[in-house]
Design a protein around this motif. Structure first.
Motif, PDB file in Angstrom:
ATOM      1  N   THR A 122       7.189  28.421  -0.521  1.00  0.00           N
ATOM      2  CA  THR A 122       8.587  28.584  -0.125  1.00  0.00           C
ATOM      3  C   THR A 122       9.524  28.366  -1.296  1.00  0.00           C
ATOM      4  N   GLN A 123       9.266  27.324  -2.085  1.00  0.00           N
ATOM      5  CA  GLN A 123      10.166  27.063  -3.205  1.00  0.00           C
ATOM      6  C   GLN A 123      10.019  28.111  -4.308  1.00  0.00           C
ATOM      7  N   ALA A 215       7.678  14.289   0.629  1.00  0.00           N
ATOM      8  CA  ALA A 215       7.228  14.016  -0.730  1.00  0.00           C
ATOM      9  C   ALA A 215       6.474  15.207  -1.312  1.00  0.00           C
ATOM     10  N   TYR A 216       5.666  15.871  -0.494  1.00  0.00           N
ATOM     11  CA  TYR A 216       4.960  17.060  -0.974  1.00  0.00           C
ATOM     12  C   TYR A 216       5.951  18.176  -1.332  1.00  0.00           C
ATOM     13  N   MET A 217       7.050  18.260  -0.597  1.00  0.00           N
ATOM     14  CA  MET A 217       8.086  19.231  -0.949  1.00  0.00           C
ATOM     15  C   MET A 217       8.670  18.920  -2.310  1.00  0.00           C
ATOM     16  N   ALA A 220       6.211  19.861  -4.963  1.00  0.00           N
ATOM     17  CA  ALA A 220       6.176  21.305  -5.173  1.00  0.00           C
ATOM     18  C   ALA A 220       7.325  21.771  -6.056  1.00  0.00           C
ATOM     19  N   VAL A 221       8.478  21.097  -5.947  1.00  0.00           N
ATOM     20  CA  VAL A 221       9.647  21.509  -6.729  1.00  0.00           C
ATOM     21  C   VAL A 221       9.637  20.914  -8.126  1.00  0.00           C
ATOM     22  N   SER A 222       9.411  19.591  -8.212  1.00  0.00           N
ATOM     23  CA  SER A 222       9.543  18.887  -9.495  1.00  0.00           C
ATOM     24  C   SER A 222       8.219  18.588 -10.173  1.00  0.00           C
ATOM     25  N   ALA A 233      12.128  11.339  -1.957  1.00  0.00           N
ATOM     26  CA  ALA A 233      12.222  11.811  -0.569  1.00  0.00           C
ATOM     27  C   ALA A 233      12.866  10.752   0.316  1.00  0.00           C
ATOM     28  N   PHE A 234      12.542   9.482   0.077  1.00  0.00           N
ATOM     29  CA  PHE A 234      13.152   8.407   0.864  1.00  0.00           C
ATOM     30  C   PHE A 234      14.657   8.338   0.611  1.00  0.00           C
TER      31      PHE A 234
END
Length: 245
Positions: A122-123, A215-217, A220-222, A233-234
Motif C-alpha cells: 500500500t505504501q 508498527a508494521y506499517m 514498511a514506510v521507514s 506507532a504508540f
C-alpha cells in the motif's frame, strides 16, 4: 415531536460541522483505499496467499508434532493388546511444550507477515507519483515483491512482534486454566481474581495486536526496527486519537 426532531437535527448539524475535518479525512482514506485496490489487484489475492502459507505450515507442523508425540513409551493392556497408553519422560514433555510454543510463534509470524506485506504494498502505491493524473511506474505483482522484501530485510522484525503476541496469549491461557481450576474446586475468590486478571490480559493483548499492526506499517514506510516503530506507532495512536478513530 417537532421540537425534539429540531433539537436532534441541530445537534447533528453542529456535530458534523465540528467533525467535518475528520469526516473529510475518512472519506479521503476510503477513496484512496478503493483506488489502491483497483490499481493493485494483487492485494485482493493476498489473504488467499496467507491462508495457503498457513495451511502448508500447519500441515508440516502437524507431521512434526506426530513424530515427536510418538517418541513416548507405549504400554499395552488387555489380552489382545487393543488398549494402550502412551507416557513421556520429563525431557520429552519439555520438547513437546517447546514445539507447541514454537508452533504458536510461527503461526503468529505468518499473520504478521501478511500485515506487513499489505502495508508495504500500500505504501509503495501511495508514494508512487502521479503523472498526467495516473500513477507512473507502478510495480507489478506488488504482494510478491512485498514478501521478497520481508524475507530479505524484516524477517527478524516480525519475529519479535509475533513473540510479544505469543507471550500475551500464553499468559491469558494460563490465567484461564487457573480460573477454571479455582471454579472447579469451589473457590470463588480465586476464580474471580483469575477472571479479572484474564480480562485485563485480554485487553492488553488486543492493544498490543493493534500496536504491532501499526508498527508494521511504520516499518514498511521507514524501514526501522520493531521497537522504534512500536514507539512511533504508540505516539501516533495517543497523539492522533480522533483521526485514528
Amino acid at each position: 415531536i417537532g421540537g425534539v426532531l429540531f433539537v436532534v437535527g441541530a445537534f447533528c448539524f453542529f456535530l458534523f460541522c465540528f467533525k467535518s475535518y475528520g469526516i473529510s479525512q475518512a472519506c479521503g482514506c476510503i477513496e484512496a483505499a478503493c483506488e489502491c485496490l483497483m490499481e493493485e489487484p494483487t492485494l485482493l489475492v493476498e489473504p488467499f496467499i496467507a491462508l495457503a502459507i498457513k495451511g502448508v505450515i500447519l500441515h508440516l507442523m502437524a507431521i512434526g508434532f506426530t513424530e515427536l508425540a510418538t517418541t513416548g513409551n507405549f504400554d499395552f493392556y488387555g489380552d489382545s493388546g487393543i488398549r494402550r497408553e502412551i507416557t513421556w519422560n520429563n525431557q520429552q514433555l519439555a520438547f513437546i511444550a517447546f514445539y507447541i510454543y514454537f508452533f504458536l510463534w510461527v503461526m503468529e509470524m505468518t499473520t504478521a507477515a501478511s500485515q506487513y506485506v499489505l502495508a508495504w504494498t500500500t505504501q509503495m502505491w501511495y508514494y508512487t507519483p502521479y503523472v498526467h493524473g495516473r500513477k507512473d511506474m507502478r510495480m507489478a505483482c506488488g504482494v510478491l515483491q512485498g514478501y521478497c522484501n520481508l524475507l530479505r530485510y524484516h524477517l527478524g522484525t516480525i519475529a519479535v512482534g509475533a513473540l510479544v503476541i505469543v507471550y500475551t496469549r500464553l499468559l491469558r491461557a494460563l490465567l484461564g486454566v487457573v480460573a477454571q481450576a479455582a471454579k472447579a474446586e469451589g473457590n470463588p475468590v480465586a476464580s474471580i481474581l483469575a477472571t479479572c486478571c484474564m480480562c485485563c490480559i485480554t485487553c492488553f493483548q488486543r492493544f498490543i495486536q493493534s500496536l504491532t499492526k501499526n508498527a508494521y506499517m511504520d516499518v514498511a514506510v521507514s524501514s526501522s526496527s520493531f521497537c522504534t516503530a512500536a514507539g512511533q506507532a504508540f505516539e501516533l495512536l495517543t497523539g492522533e486519537c480522533p483521526a485514528v478513530a
